[in-house]
Design a protein around this motif. Structure first.
Motif, PDB file in Angstrom:
ATOM      1  N   UNK A  34      55.553  31.175  44.143  1.00 30.05           N
ATOM      2  CA  UNK A  34      54.824  31.623  42.952  1.00 30.05           C
ATOM      3  C   UNK A  34      53.500  32.259  43.342  1.00 30.05           C
ATOM      4  N   UNK A  35      52.788  31.640  44.321  1.00 32.76           N
ATOM      5  CA  UNK A  35      51.513  32.196  44.762  1.00 32.76           C
ATOM      6  C   UNK A  35      51.706  33.534  45.458  1.00 32.76           C
ATOM      7  N   UNK A  36      52.780  33.640  46.246  1.00 31.55           N
ATOM      8  CA  UNK A  36      53.055  34.909  46.936  1.00 31.55           C
ATOM      9  C   UNK A  36      53.336  36.014  45.922  1.00 31.55           C
ATOM     10  N   UNK A  37      54.112  35.700  44.895  1.00 31.43           N
ATOM     11  CA  UNK A  37      54.392  36.690  43.853  1.00 31.43           C
ATOM     12  C   UNK A  37      53.111  37.089  43.135  1.00 31.43           C
ATOM     13  N   UNK A  88      48.696  41.080  42.596  1.00 36.17           N
ATOM     14  CA  UNK A  88      47.292  41.448  42.778  1.00 36.17           C
ATOM     15  C   UNK A  88      47.146  42.574  43.789  1.00 36.17           C
ATOM     16  N   UNK A  89      47.924  42.483  44.882  1.00 42.05           N
ATOM     17  CA  UNK A  89      47.869  43.551  45.887  1.00 42.05           C
ATOM     18  C   UNK A  89      48.339  44.874  45.282  1.00 42.05           C
ATOM     19  N   UNK A  90      49.371  44.821  44.457  1.00 37.67           N
ATOM     20  CA  UNK A  90      49.849  46.034  43.808  1.00 37.67           C
ATOM     21  C   UNK A  90      48.782  46.596  42.877  1.00 37.67           C
ATOM     22  N   UNK A  91      48.122  45.705  42.129  1.00 41.51           N
ATOM     23  CA  UNK A  91      47.050  46.166  41.241  1.00 41.51           C
ATOM     24  C   UNK A  91      45.908  46.763  42.048  1.00 41.51           C
ATOM     25  N   UNK A  92      45.584  46.114  43.189  1.00 37.79           N
ATOM     26  CA  UNK A  92      44.508  46.637  44.029  1.00 37.79           C
ATOM     27  C   UNK A  92      44.882  48.003  44.595  1.00 37.79           C
TER      28      UNK A  92
END
Length: 207
Positions: free
Chosen positions: A59-62, A67-71
């Protein structure tokens, strides 16, 4: 003489030892089953705990991937904004370049030179004109090389002498020089956002 029969007693002890052996064997089996059951329960608890941790990590990885995608999208938007900002700044600067160019040509062109054409292709400017003497052209090249902040690497492409027919007031032929000069246009770091007022009204030739 008294005779004692010990067979029943020995048989009884043998049966007792056999019962004790089977009782111990049964107790060992029960203890083994109990130990195996306890280990199974512990193993199930450890497996459940590890599965819970794995689910939490997944869940944390997802969440981090989102967040990485948003960044990444935010960085892309920032780069796009920077590119548009640079394009606007370049457009603002390039809008004044022709005025600066004409101002530089007027400022550093000596007397006795007349420009006929000024052509710019990218950062290369080709100037053609007429000069009274070769020395005038050489002086223009020196001025562009040593004094101008916008004109770099002046290069004499061609120069040739031409004879003009006599005018009505004179019978002598006039000797002039057609020339062509190529220079590189470089914007200085401290370029002003607006061209000087004198450059806006200056003609593209110097007498």
């Amino acid at each position: 003489m008294i005779l004692i029969n010990l067979l029943p007693h020995r048989e009884e002890r043998r049966r007792q030892r056999k019962r004790a052996f089977f009782a111990g064997l049964g107790a060992a089996a029960v203890a083994g089953v109990a130990a195996a059951g306890v280990w199974y329960v512990v193993l199930q608890q450890m497996t459940a705990a590890q599965q819970s941790r794995n689910a939490f990590l997944s869940a944390e990885i997802k969440r981090l991937e989102l967040q990485i995608k948003d960044i990444a999208e935010l960085k892309s938007e920032i780069e796009g904004l920077k590119a548009r900002q640079k394009a606007v700044e370049d457009l603002q600067t390039n809008r004044n370049v022709p005025v600066y160019l004409l101002d530089e040509l007027v400022r550093y062109t000596p007397e006795g030179i007349y420009f006929t054409t000024v052509k710019q292709v990218g950062d290369i400017v080709t100037v053609t004109g007429v000069a009274q003497t070769n020395e005038r052209v050489s002086e223009f090249l020196r001025n562009a090389q040593n004094q101008s902040q916008w004109l770099r690497r002046p290069e004499l492409v061609e120069i040739k002498a031409v004879n003009l027919p006599p005018t009505a007031g004179s019978r002598e032929q006039r000797r002039l020089f057609d020339f062509s000069v190529r220079v590189s246009l470089t914007q200085p770091a401290a370029a002003q956002p607006a061209a000087p007022a004198s450059a806006a009204s200056a003609p593209p030739k110097a007498a």
